[in-house]
Scaffold this motif. Structure first.
Motif, PDB file in Angstrom:
ATOM      1  N   ALA A 189      -1.080  -1.396   1.265  1.00  0.00           N
ATOM      2  CA  ALA A 189      -2.045  -2.481   1.051  1.00  0.00           C
ATOM      3  C   ALA A 189      -2.186  -2.772  -0.432  1.00  0.00           C
ATOM      4  CB  ALA A 189      -3.407  -2.120   1.638  1.00  0.00           C
ATOM      5  N   GLU A 190      -2.560  -4.012  -0.733  1.00  0.00           N
ATOM      6  CA  GLU A 190      -3.091  -4.337  -2.052  1.00  0.00           C
ATOM      7  C   GLU A 190      -4.594  -4.489  -1.867  1.00  0.00           C
ATOM      8  OE1 GLU A 190      -2.604  -7.269  -5.893  1.00  0.00           O
ATOM      9  OE2 GLU A 190      -1.393  -7.607  -4.117  1.00  0.00           O
ATOM     10  N   ARG A 191      -5.352  -3.623  -2.524  1.00  0.00           N
ATOM     11  CA  ARG A 191      -6.789  -3.537  -2.284  1.00  0.00           C
ATOM     12  C   ARG A 191      -7.576  -4.212  -3.408  1.00  0.00           C
ATOM     13  NH1 ARG A 191      -7.052   2.848  -0.813  1.00  0.00           N
ATOM     14  NH2 ARG A 191      -6.130   2.940  -2.869  1.00  0.00           N
ATOM     15  N   ILE A 192      -8.594  -4.964  -3.038  1.00  0.00           N
ATOM     16  CA  ILE A 192      -9.494  -5.590  -3.994  1.00  0.00           C
ATOM     17  C   ILE A 192     -10.568  -4.574  -4.370  1.00  0.00           C
ATOM     18  CG2 ILE A 192     -11.140  -7.459  -4.346  1.00  0.00           C
ATOM     19  CD1 ILE A 192      -9.532  -9.044  -2.237  1.00  0.00           C
ATOM     20  N   LEU A 193     -10.632  -4.222  -5.635  1.00  0.00           N
ATOM     21  CA  LEU A 193     -11.585  -3.214  -6.070  1.00  0.00           C
ATOM     22  C   LEU A 193     -12.941  -3.812  -6.426  1.00  0.00           C
ATOM     23  CD1 LEU A 193      -9.283  -1.025  -8.350  1.00  0.00           C
ATOM     24  CD2 LEU A 193      -9.797  -0.734  -5.926  1.00  0.00           C
ATOM     25  N   ASP A 194     -12.933  -4.998  -7.012  1.00  0.00           N
ATOM     26  CA  ASP A 194     -14.181  -5.564  -7.497  1.00  0.00           C
ATOM     27  C   ASP A 194     -13.943  -7.031  -7.856  1.00  0.00           C
ATOM     28  OD1 ASP A 194     -16.794  -5.679  -8.302  1.00  0.00           O
ATOM     29  OD2 ASP A 194     -16.437  -4.828 -10.296  1.00  0.00           O
ATOM     30  N   VAL A 195     -15.040  -7.743  -8.138  1.00  0.00           N
ATOM     31  CA  VAL A 195     -14.980  -9.086  -8.699  1.00  0.00           C
ATOM     32  C   VAL A 195     -15.821  -9.077  -9.963  1.00  0.00           C
ATOM     33  CG1 VAL A 195     -15.505 -11.519  -8.351  1.00  0.00           C
ATOM     34  CG2 VAL A 195     -14.660 -10.151  -6.444  1.00  0.00           C
ATOM     35  N   LYS A 217     -10.887  -9.582   1.837  1.00  0.00           N
ATOM     36  CA  LYS A 217      -9.833  -9.139   2.750  1.00  0.00           C
ATOM     37  C   LYS A 217      -8.654  -8.591   1.964  1.00  0.00           C
ATOM     38  CE  LYS A 217      -7.335 -10.626   6.877  1.00  0.00           C
ATOM     39  NZ  LYS A 217      -7.114 -11.738   7.827  1.00  0.00           N
ATOM     40  N   ASN A 218      -8.385  -7.302   2.155  1.00  0.00           N
ATOM     41  CA  ASN A 218      -7.222  -6.693   1.521  1.00  0.00           C
ATOM     42  C   ASN A 218      -5.947  -7.196   2.178  1.00  0.00           C
ATOM     43  OD1 ASN A 218      -8.886  -5.112  -0.140  1.00  0.00           O
ATOM     44  ND2 ASN A 218      -9.035  -3.511   1.413  1.00  0.00           N
ATOM     45  N   ALA A 219      -4.893  -7.248   1.400  1.00  0.00           N
ATOM     46  CA  ALA A 219      -3.612  -7.720   1.926  1.00  0.00           C
ATOM     47  C   ALA A 219      -2.769  -6.533   2.369  1.00  0.00           C
ATOM     48  CB  ALA A 219      -2.858  -8.505   0.860  1.00  0.00           C
ATOM     49  N   PRO A 220      -2.338  -6.513   3.631  1.00  0.00           N
ATOM     50  CA  PRO A 220      -1.420  -5.437   4.043  1.00  0.00           C
ATOM     51  C   PRO A 220      -0.037  -5.663   3.454  1.00  0.00           C
ATOM     52  CG  PRO A 220      -1.727  -7.001   5.830  1.00  0.00           C
ATOM     53  CD  PRO A 220      -2.640  -7.451   4.720  1.00  0.00           C
ATOM     54  N   LEU A 221       0.559  -4.611   2.964  1.00  0.00           N
ATOM     55  CA  LEU A 221       1.927  -4.664   2.443  1.00  0.00           C
ATOM     56  C   LEU A 221       2.773  -3.687   3.248  1.00  0.00           C
ATOM     57  CD1 LEU A 221       1.254  -4.632  -1.419  1.00  0.00           C
ATOM     58  CD2 LEU A 221       1.588  -6.602   0.059  1.00  0.00           C
ATOM     59  N   TYR A 222       3.941  -4.128   3.666  1.00  0.00           N
ATOM     60  CA  TYR A 222       4.812  -3.276   4.472  1.00  0.00           C
ATOM     61  C   TYR A 222       6.001  -2.842   3.613  1.00  0.00           C
ATOM     62  CZ  TYR A 222       1.876  -4.814   8.272  1.00  0.00           C
ATOM     63  OH  TYR A 222       0.788  -5.060   9.071  1.00  0.00           O
ATOM     64  N   LYS A 345      -1.746   0.481  -2.571  1.00  0.00           N
ATOM     65  CA  LYS A 345      -1.579   1.693  -1.784  1.00  0.00           C
ATOM     66  C   LYS A 345      -0.117   1.750  -1.335  1.00  0.00           C
ATOM     67  CE  LYS A 345      -2.907   3.660   2.681  1.00  0.00           C
ATOM     68  NZ  LYS A 345      -3.671   3.392   3.924  1.00  0.00           N
ATOM     69  N   VAL A 346       0.624   2.712  -1.876  1.00  0.00           N
ATOM     70  CA  VAL A 346       2.052   2.849  -1.574  1.00  0.00           C
ATOM     71  C   VAL A 346       2.257   4.084  -0.707  1.00  0.00           C
ATOM     72  CG1 VAL A 346       4.376   3.031  -2.525  1.00  0.00           C
ATOM     73  CG2 VAL A 346       2.611   1.799  -3.780  1.00  0.00           C
ATOM     74  N   PRO A 347       2.686   3.928   0.524  1.00  0.00           N
ATOM     75  CA  PRO A 347       2.888   5.094   1.394  1.00  0.00           C
ATOM     76  C   PRO A 347       3.915   6.059   0.810  1.00  0.00           C
ATOM     77  CG  PRO A 347       3.018   3.037   2.639  1.00  0.00           C
ATOM     78  CD  PRO A 347       3.022   2.667   1.195  1.00  0.00           C
ATOM     79  N   ASN A 348       3.583   7.331   0.814  1.00  0.00           N
ATOM     80  CA  ASN A 348       4.494   8.415   0.419  1.00  0.00           C
ATOM     81  C   ASN A 348       4.865   8.397  -1.060  1.00  0.00           C
ATOM     82  OD1 ASN A 348       4.719   9.278   3.169  1.00  0.00           O
ATOM     83  ND2 ASN A 348       6.225   7.672   3.520  1.00  0.00           N
ATOM     84  N   ALA A 349       4.131   7.665  -1.890  1.00  0.00           N
ATOM     85  CA  ALA A 349       4.505   7.567  -3.300  1.00  0.00           C
ATOM     86  C   ALA A 349       4.486   8.939  -3.976  1.00  0.00           C
ATOM     87  CB  ALA A 349       3.571   6.604  -4.016  1.00  0.00           C
ATOM     88  N   ASP A 350       3.435   9.724  -3.750  1.00  0.00           N
ATOM     89  CA  ASP A 350       3.338  11.041  -4.377  1.00  0.00           C
ATOM     90  C   ASP A 350       4.419  11.985  -3.873  1.00  0.00           C
ATOM     91  OD1 ASP A 350       1.167  10.220  -5.844  1.00  0.00           O
ATOM     92  OD2 ASP A 350      -0.306  10.937  -4.384  1.00  0.00           O
ATOM     93  N   GLU A 351       4.684  11.916  -2.570  1.00  0.00           N
ATOM     94  CA  GLU A 351       5.710  12.803  -2.000  1.00  0.00           C
ATOM     95  C   GLU A 351       7.099  12.462  -2.559  1.00  0.00           C
ATOM     96  OE1 GLU A 351       2.432  12.483   1.079  1.00  0.00           O
ATOM     97  OE2 GLU A 351       3.447  11.183  -0.368  1.00  0.00           O
ATOM     98  N   ILE A 352       7.375  11.172  -2.697  1.00  0.00           N
ATOM     99  CA  ILE A 352       8.678  10.763  -3.208  1.00  0.00           C
ATOM    100  C   ILE A 352       8.826  11.190  -4.667  1.00  0.00           C
ATOM    101  CG2 ILE A 352      10.098   8.755  -3.842  1.00  0.00           C
ATOM    102  CD1 ILE A 352       9.000   7.382  -1.324  1.00  0.00           C
TER     103      ILE A 352
END
Length: 354
Positions: A189-195, A217-222, A345-352
């Motif tokens: 996801a790309e998450r909106i933290l604040d305005v 609304k956060n944007a889902p990223l695949y 939010k990047v899935p598995n970024a830390d593991e990679i």
């Protein structure tokens, strides 16, 4: 295979370290895990809602390869498999096809002691999930999976195998095309933290700034390949270091790496695919409301104005006399920047990275 090309040379010569370093039996086991993942589910906690999501599919029943063998009387498959394009209505073989059904109708009816699964045997897993009693028993089952008919010769205690024309080699021949990891795109996801409201310094003042935080609304990223890279890296870490090479310490950053063994270690864009575009709302099924924040309002309470003095000549139409009129023009430009900090939010970024 889907492009109807003979890729034998590339499969051998361009194969990566996993193909070259992992024993084939370990690769067989890894592909069995990939097949099983197509019918498995997982449970995780959604970061946005903090709700537990049950029965999330672990993988999808993807197309592995396309092609078919000749069917005798329209029932019994014999001979080699002719690979075909996957986009012209030809027979598509999916992951779960290796999990469902028996290897051969012939084995089911006539050779009931033969290996009759579409997945290969493993030395530690016979048809009952137990280790084979001997290397010879494992080899016999493996040859039968490859499409042979095997019989034990009395007195000499040897096993003799010949190609069985009534058992298709298809499932063994196409097994190499099953990926060694999960290739599905993983949701981030790309998450909106604040305005943040930022009026121009010394020129504009505002009050009553607000926005509809609940409506953002956060944007889902695949993300393509993150699960694949994670699993492949973990698999590669199980191999031994090739002779003649020393392990390099993992750097804290990949920026401006020094040359290692004479090679410039820099990031390059090797290949991009159509599905690699991650821009929010840019997918074919993208939501036009992604990254939109409703209800952003504020009141301008003070603006610094600039006054321009202009002397305008005015001619009397009756007398022809000209007199001059001083006019003042006010320029009041209010500047307010709306800054929306986001993170990804990047899935598995830390593991990679590790």
């Amino acid at each position: 295979a889907e492009y109807e090309e003979n890729t034998d040379s590339r499969v051998v010569n361009f194969s990566g370290p996993i193909q070259k370093l992992l024993p084939s039996v370990i690769q067989d086991a890894q592909r069995i895990s990939t097949i099983a993942s197509a019918s498995a589910t997982s449970t995780y906690t959604d970061d946005d809602t903090q709700q537990e999501v049950d029965n999330e599919p672990l993988n999808h029943n993807q197309i592995v390869v396309c092609g078919d063998a000749f069917k005798l009387f329209g029932l019994i498959e014999i001979g080699q498999v002719n690979l075909t394009s996957c986009y012209s209505g030809n027979v598509k073989h999916r992951l779960l096809d290796w999990q469902e059904g028996d290897l051969s109708l012939f084995n089911t009816v006539f050779a009931r002691n033969a290996w009759n699964k579409k997945i290969p045997p493993l030395p530690w897993a016979n048809e009952n999930g137990e280790p084979f009693e001997s290397q010879e028993a494992y080899s016999k089952a493996y040859r039968e999976w490859r499409g042979d008919f095997c019989a034990k010769i009395p007195f000499v205690n040897l096993t003799f195998c010949v190609d069985n024309p009534f058992v298709s080699n298809k499932w063994a021949d196409l097994y190499q095309y099953i990926p060694l990891s999960n290739t599905t795109d993983k949701k981030g996801a790309e998450r909106i933290l604040d305005v943040q409201f930022k009026p121009a310094v010394n020129t504009t003042k505002i009050a009553n700034e607000k926005y509809n935080e609940a409506g953002k609304k956060n944007a889902p990223l695949y993300f393509a390949h993150t699960e694949e890279v994670k699993e492949s890296s973990e698999l590669l870490n199980k191999t031994y270091l090739p002779q003649g090479y020393k392990s390099e310490k993992v750097p804290e950053t990949t920026e401006a790496l020094p040359k290692i063994n004479g090679l410039d270690c820099s990031a390059v864009n090797v290949r991009t695919n159509k599905g690699d575009n991650l821009f929010p709302g840019d997918r074919e099924d993208g939501d036009t409301k992604e990254m939109v924040i409703p209800g952003v309002t504020y009141d301008i309470t003070q603006v610094l104005c600039k006054v321009t003095k202009t002397v305008v000549p005015i001619k009397d139409p009756k007398t022809g006399r000209v007199h001059y009129e001083v006019r003042y023009t006010h320029h009041c430009n209010a500047e307010v920047a709306i800054v929306v900090p986001t993170d990804v939010k990047v899935p598995n970024a830390d593991e990679i990275f590790s």
